[in-house]
Design a protein around this motif. Structure first.
Motif, PDB file in Angstrom:
ATOM      1  N   GLU A 346       0.843  -1.201   0.000  1.00 40.75           N
ATOM      2  CA  GLU A 346       0.000   0.000   0.000  1.00 40.75           C
ATOM      3  C   GLU A 346       0.881   1.257   0.000  1.00 40.75           C
ATOM      4  O   GLU A 346       1.852   1.345   0.756  1.00 40.75           O
ATOM      5  N   GLU A 347       0.533   2.224  -0.833  1.00 41.86           N
ATOM      6  CA  GLU A 347       1.316   3.449  -0.908  1.00 41.86           C
ATOM      7  C   GLU A 347       1.186   4.271   0.375  1.00 41.86           C
ATOM      8  O   GLU A 347       0.096   4.389   0.936  1.00 41.86           O
ATOM      9  N   ILE A 348       2.312   4.826   0.818  1.00 39.87           N
ATOM     10  CA  ILE A 348       2.363   5.669   2.024  1.00 39.87           C
ATOM     11  C   ILE A 348       2.599   7.110   1.599  1.00 39.87           C
ATOM     12  O   ILE A 348       3.517   7.405   0.841  1.00 39.87           O
ATOM     13  N   THR A 349       1.776   7.998   2.107  1.00 43.71           N
ATOM     14  CA  THR A 349       1.971   9.428   1.828  1.00 43.71           C
ATOM     15  C   THR A 349       1.986  10.207   3.146  1.00 43.71           C
ATOM     16  O   THR A 349       1.471   9.736   4.158  1.00 43.71           O
ATOM     17  N   GLY A 350       2.597  11.374   3.109  1.00 49.18           N
ATOM     18  CA  GLY A 350       2.541  12.274   4.264  1.00 49.18           C
ATOM     19  C   GLY A 350       3.728  12.235   5.188  1.00 49.18           C
ATOM     20  O   GLY A 350       3.756  12.972   6.193  1.00 49.18           O
ATOM     21  N   ILE A 351       4.740  11.405   4.902  1.00 48.18           N
ATOM     22  CA  ILE A 351       5.902  11.345   5.793  1.00 48.18           C
ATOM     23  C   ILE A 351       6.597  12.701   5.857  1.00 48.18           C
ATOM     24  O   ILE A 351       6.968  13.184   6.938  1.00 48.18           O
ATOM     25  N   GLU A 352       6.768  13.337   4.709  1.00 48.49           N
ATOM     26  CA  GLU A 352       7.416  14.657   4.690  1.00 48.49           C
ATOM     27  C   GLU A 352       6.605  15.685   5.476  1.00 48.49           C
ATOM     28  O   GLU A 352       7.176  16.536   6.166  1.00 48.49           O
ATOM     29  N   LYS A 353       5.283  15.598   5.398  1.00 50.50           N
ATOM     30  CA  LYS A 353       4.429  16.517   6.165  1.00 50.50           C
ATOM     31  C   LYS A 353       4.638  16.312   7.659  1.00 50.50           C
ATOM     32  O   LYS A 353       4.699  17.265   8.437  1.00 50.50           O
ATOM     33  N   ALA A 354       4.726  15.047   8.063  1.00 50.83           N
ATOM     34  CA  ALA A 354       4.929  14.747   9.489  1.00 50.83           C
ATOM     35  C   ALA A 354       6.267  15.286   9.963  1.00 50.83           C
ATOM     36  O   ALA A 354       6.389  15.829  11.067  1.00 50.83           O
ATOM     37  N   GLU A 355       7.287  15.168   9.110  1.00 44.35           N
ATOM     38  CA  GLU A 355       8.634  15.590   9.503  1.00 44.35           C
ATOM     39  C   GLU A 355       8.864  17.087   9.305  1.00 44.35           C
ATOM     40  O   GLU A 355       9.956  17.579   9.597  1.00 44.35           O
ATOM     41  N   ALA A 356       7.847  17.791   8.840  1.00 48.17           N
ATOM     42  CA  ALA A 356       7.960  19.244   8.721  1.00 48.17           C
ATOM     43  C   ALA A 356       8.131  19.891  10.088  1.00 48.17           C
ATOM     44  O   ALA A 356       8.726  20.959  10.229  1.00 48.17           O
ATOM     45  N   ASP A 357       7.601  19.226  11.110  1.00 52.11           N
ATOM     46  CA  ASP A 357       7.834  19.659  12.491  1.00 52.11           C
ATOM     47  C   ASP A 357       9.230  19.186  12.879  1.00 52.11           C
ATOM     48  O   ASP A 357       9.522  17.984  12.862  1.00 52.11           O
ATOM     49  N   GLU A 358      10.125  20.114  13.242  1.00 59.17           N
ATOM     50  CA  GLU A 358      11.516  19.760  13.527  1.00 59.17           C
ATOM     51  C   GLU A 358      11.666  18.817  14.714  1.00 59.17           C
ATOM     52  O   GLU A 358      12.722  18.197  14.887  1.00 59.17           O
ATOM     53  N   ASP A 359      10.628  18.704  15.525  1.00 54.73           N
ATOM     54  CA  ASP A 359      10.684  17.809  16.680  1.00 54.73           C
ATOM     55  C   ASP A 359      10.137  16.418  16.381  1.00 54.73           C
ATOM     56  O   ASP A 359       9.997  15.593  17.292  1.00 54.73           O
ATOM     57  N   THR A 360       9.809  16.154  15.132  1.00 58.69           N
ATOM     58  CA  THR A 360       9.224  14.861  14.752  1.00 58.69           C
ATOM     59  C   THR A 360      10.088  14.183  13.700  1.00 58.69           C
ATOM     60  O   THR A 360      10.522  14.808  12.739  1.00 58.69           O
ATOM     61  N   ILE A 361      10.339  12.903  13.895  1.00 59.06           N
ATOM     62  CA  ILE A 361      11.046  12.107  12.896  1.00 59.06           C
ATOM     63  C   ILE A 361      10.294  10.803  12.700  1.00 59.06           C
ATOM     64  O   ILE A 361       9.779  10.215  13.673  1.00 59.06           O
ATOM     65  N   VAL A 362      10.182  10.367  11.458  1.00 59.53           N
ATOM     66  CA  VAL A 362       9.479   9.132  11.135  1.00 59.53           C
ATOM     67  C   VAL A 362      10.514   8.057  10.840  1.00 59.53           C
ATOM     68  O   VAL A 362      11.238   8.126   9.840  1.00 59.53           O
TER      69      VAL A 362
END
Length: 424
Positions: A346-362
């Motif tokens: 299944e295609e995954i989208t939105g990882i870059e959006k999640a990591e736009a917050d500097e305190d979040t890493i996927v």
């Protein structure tokens, strides 16, 4: 220096991410890696248990240090093989890896050296195990002896469930050879926590504590998984409790292994149950936990390469390991149906959006690249980790990251970190 990380999960992505921060590191290779490690390192198409090919690669590339992520190659003796070839590797040798590879070995060690744990018996025959269960009653815990990817422990609420667990493991051979012997043990109550520790065989240094969430669903319901999320540090393990764990569990474990003629160097994992200020060992692992690594490593301020070198050179007593005073929360996003039946691709989208917050890493786990798209390739797919000031802030950040990511039938728990909130 060149570093090799062995493995393909979220733990290995976290290790790679942390190692890349070292000024000593020029290049990191990951075998076999995933779509996340591919973005920050060089993936190598070698299976994590293909020890011969891994040795060949390490020699050809003049790898200065190898980190072994998963348990299977450690239990198979990868450290002994690498060292025999003069290759530097971080992790315990095959004898020491029995601590995770054989639950019977670890339980017997704890019993012999008075390390607090649950009452237990071991069995090689299903009938004898079932008779013991009927005599003891439920709740009770049934464990496959060997490696089962975190799924070989069944907490049975009723006698019937326990009998079914024995049949699943020993008669139906769900976990293959890992279930030829089982441990049946007392059900412990309290609150779980994880304490990891670095050791060079003489000195042992605990890391900050964490708390995993193994059941698949909220409120610790459903089947056990490899872990649905973690946070660090765990409030139940305050400074006093950490000292107690070191004195009553970690040091006696190291001393017991020594008395058995086994040197332990690397990282040791203690899964604990704590009740009324008394910690007892649920299980040992011989490597970083997953997802605990994704919660703990973002708070480590000391160079991980320097720690590994200190461990390998018997100089752990000469290094001062520093930690951030922040908190971290990792929420696992899994494929729908995990840990039983689930679809991949299944295609995954939105990882870059999640990591736009500097305190979040996927941290990516069960992912792969297909036609320049990231797709699901396993049960546990992503570990969305946030770092913040206090649990409330950090939990909020982590779930904000989760909400920005999409893939078909994504499943995650919504209560990761709630136990920490309850203690504030």
């Amino acid at each position: 220096m060149k570093i090799l990380v062995i493995g393909s999960g979220g733990r290995e992505h976290a290790l790679t991410w942390k190692l890349k921060q070292s000024q000593k590191v020029e290049e990191v290779f990951v075998a076999p890696g995933n779509a996340g490690t591919e973005e920050i390192a060089n993936n190598i198409a070698i299976d994590d248990t293909d020890i011969n090919k891994l040795i060949e690669f390490a020699q050809e590339e003049e790898i200065a240090l190898t980190f072994v992520g998963p348990e299977a190659p450690l239990v198979e003796g990868i450290v002994d093989r690498f060292k025999a070839e003069g290759l530097s590797v971080f992790g315990p040798n095959q004898d020491a890896a029995q601590l995770e590879g054989s639950k019977v070995f670890s339980k017997n060690l704890m019993k012999k050296y008075d390390i607090p744990t649950a009452k237990y018996e071991t069995f090689t025959q299903a009938d004898a195990a079932i008779a013991y269960i009927k005599e003891e009653g439920a709740p009770i815990v049934v464990k496959a002896e060997g490696l089962a990817a975190g799924k070989g422990v069944i907490v049975a609420e009723t006698t019937a469930e326990a009998v079914e667990a024995v049949e699943t493991i020993m008669v139906n051979e769900k976990f293959g050879e890992a279930g030829t012997r089982i441990v049946v043990e007392e059900f412990l109550t309290g609150e779980e926590a994880t304490v990891l520790a670095f050791t060079d065989g003489e000195t042992i240094v605990p890391l900050i504590s964490s708390q995993d969430h193994k059941p698949a669903y909220d409120n610790d319901e459903g089947p056990n998984t490899g872990g649905m999320g973690a946070y660090a540090p765990a409030p139940i393990v305050d400074d006093e409790m950490l000292s107690q764990v070191k004195e009553e569990i970690l040091e006696p474990t190291l001393d017991g292994l020594k008395q058995e003629g086994i040197e332990y160097k690397g990282l040791i994992y203690c899964g604990l149950m704590i009740e009324d200020g008394v910690p007892k060992v649920l299980e040992y692992n011989v490597r970083f936990g997953d997802p605990e690594a994704e919660a703990v490593l973002p708070l480590l301020e000391t160079d991980l390469v320097e720690i590994a070198e200190a461990v390998n050179n018997n100089q752990l007593d000469k290094i001062d390991i520093q930690w951030s005073d922040k908190t971290s929360v990792c929420v696992i996003m899994a494929s729908g149906g995990y840990p039983i039946d689930y679809e991949t691709g299944e295609e995954i989208t939105g990882i870059e959006k999640a990591e736009a917050d500097e305190d979040t890493i996927v941290f990516q786990a069960g992912t792969a690249k297909e036609n320049d798209k990231i797709v699901t390739a396993g049960g546990r797919v992503l570990g969305v980790t946030a770092v913040g000031d206090g649990y409330e802030d950090t939990i909020s950040k982590a779930y904000e990251g989760v909400e920005r990511i999409e893939f078909a039938d994504a499943h995650y728990r919504t209560d990761i970190g709630d136990k920490a909130l309850d203690k504030n």
